[in-house]
Design an enzyme around this catalytic site. Structure first.
Site, PDB file in Angstrom:
ATOM      1  N   HIS A  50      -7.183  33.808   3.848  1.00 32.51           N
ATOM      2  CA  HIS A  50      -6.489  34.025   5.118  1.00 32.51           C
ATOM      3  C   HIS A  50      -5.636  32.819   5.488  1.00 32.51           C
ATOM      4  O   HIS A  50      -5.684  32.328   6.616  1.00 32.51           O
ATOM      5  CB  HIS A  50      -7.496  34.319   6.228  1.00 32.51           C
ATOM      6  CG  HIS A  50      -8.230  35.609   6.053  1.00 32.51           C
ATOM      7  ND1 HIS A  50      -7.615  36.833   6.067  1.00 32.51           N
ATOM      8  CD2 HIS A  50      -9.549  35.856   5.857  1.00 32.51           C
ATOM      9  CE1 HIS A  50      -8.498  37.787   5.888  1.00 32.51           C
ATOM     10  NE2 HIS A  50      -9.682  37.223   5.747  1.00 32.51           N
ATOM     11  N   GLU A 157     -19.773  41.484   3.421  1.00 35.25           N
ATOM     12  CA  GLU A 157     -18.934  41.858   4.555  1.00 35.25           C
ATOM     13  C   GLU A 157     -18.529  43.325   4.541  1.00 35.25           C
ATOM     14  O   GLU A 157     -17.673  43.743   5.320  1.00 35.25           O
ATOM     15  CB  GLU A 157     -17.677  40.979   4.582  1.00 35.25           C
ATOM     16  CG  GLU A 157     -16.898  40.951   3.286  1.00 35.25           C
ATOM     17  CD  GLU A 157     -15.775  39.929   3.305  1.00 35.25           C
ATOM     18  OE1 GLU A 157     -15.489  39.366   4.379  1.00 35.25           O
ATOM     19  OE2 GLU A 157     -15.190  39.698   2.234  1.00 35.25           O
ATOM     20  N   ASP A 183     -16.173  40.711   9.608  1.00 32.20           N
ATOM     21  CA  ASP A 183     -15.871  41.886   8.801  1.00 32.20           C
ATOM     22  C   ASP A 183     -17.065  42.810   8.674  1.00 32.20           C
ATOM     23  O   ASP A 183     -16.923  44.036   8.685  1.00 32.20           O
ATOM     24  CB  ASP A 183     -15.386  41.468   7.412  1.00 32.20           C
ATOM     25  CG  ASP A 183     -13.912  41.080   7.410  1.00 32.20           C
ATOM     26  OD1 ASP A 183     -13.192  41.507   8.328  1.00 32.20           O
ATOM     27  OD2 ASP A 183     -13.486  40.353   6.504  1.00 32.20           O
TER      28      ASP A 183
END
Length: 275
Positions: A50, A157, A183
């Protein structure tokens, strides 16, 4: 030359202590490593999933961390491939965080990408930052990198990962089951509801599975609820905790600072200069 590498995660877990980590997502300068060292973190969590960091950015941060006795782990992008993981490991990472792993077969592929034959398919090179680019015998290099510098984090996740968690944890070479709270709660339909029984049951399932299989249980994403984090450590046995990312720490400090500055004017009567 005989250089012995230290992995703070291995050391802290062996002493039944928590390995503390700070996430790095926006600051690619080595100064952030000095700040992490001064603060007392055991590990840095470099995020390539990310962020717009390059492998070179990650390598520079890893090299600085190695020199500061902070253990660098790197989260790679989903399905980035063995070649990409090879570059990150050769760049100085001591552990790889694999996101969105759903099955035991995917976990085996993740392990294979981090280990040398016969355990995996990693290829051999020399002059690595782990050893400060010193010449190391091939056999010693392979042994140390396999045992100390290739920690495998499986990020839990997804609902499918949770359903297959026992088989994933049984994979030889998987070291850490790291719950990605945001998540996972999103997949379970209880986004951010940390005390919801569905999310708590998931945490307990992962913790129990890690304990049965001799894996480290870790937690990430619970930055706003230290009270729950404390229970996860105390009652569920989490031993790897990602505290916060650099962007979050900067935002919190700036918000606190501007509150202080605005408070300076509370009850303030402007000083009128006489002409």
């Amino acid at each position: 030359m005989n250089v012995m590498l230290r992995n703070n995660l291995i050391d802290t877990v062996s002493e039944d202590r928590v390995c503390t980590a700070v996430g790095i997502r926006v600051i690619a300068n080595n100064e952030v490593i000095s700040l992490a060292k001064a603060a007392g973190y055991d590990s840095i969590f470099i995020d390539l999933e990310h962020s717009v960091f390059s492998e070179k950015d990650a390598s520079q941060l890893c090299s600085a961390a190695l020199s500061s006795d902070i253990t660098p782990v790197v989260r790679v992008p989903y399905e980035c491939g063995h070649g990409y993981i090879q570059r990150v490991l050769d760049g100085g990472a001591m552990g790889i965080v694999f996101p969105h792993i759903n099955t035991a077969e995917e976990a085996r592929m993740a392990v294979s990408s981090t280990k040398f034959p016969p355990k995996g398919k990693r290829s051999l090179t020399a002059a690595l930052p782990h050893f400060h680019f010193q010449k190391i015998g091939a056999a010693d290099l392979v042994q140390q990198l396999d045992s100390t510098c290739s920690t495998v984090f499986i990020q839990v996740e997804t609902r499918e990962c949770l359903e297959n968690i026992e088989a994933i944890a049984a994979v030889d070479g998987v070291d850490v089951l790291l719950v990605g709270a945001n998540d996972l709660s999103l997949e379970l339909g209880v986004l951010g509801e940390w005390e919801h029984q569905t999310f708590q049951a998931a945490l307990k399932k992962v913790a129990a599975t890690a304990r049965r299989n001799g894996k480290v249980f870790g937690i990430a994403g619970m930055y706003s609820r230290p009270d729950i984090c404390k229970r996860i450590v105390r009652d569920m046995g989490a031993r790897y905790v990602l505290g916060q990312f650099d962007i979050g720490l900067l935002a919190m400090a700036m918000n606190k600072n501007v509150e202080m500055l605005r408070d300076l004017s509370t009850g303030f009567y402007p000083y009128l200069m006489s002409s």
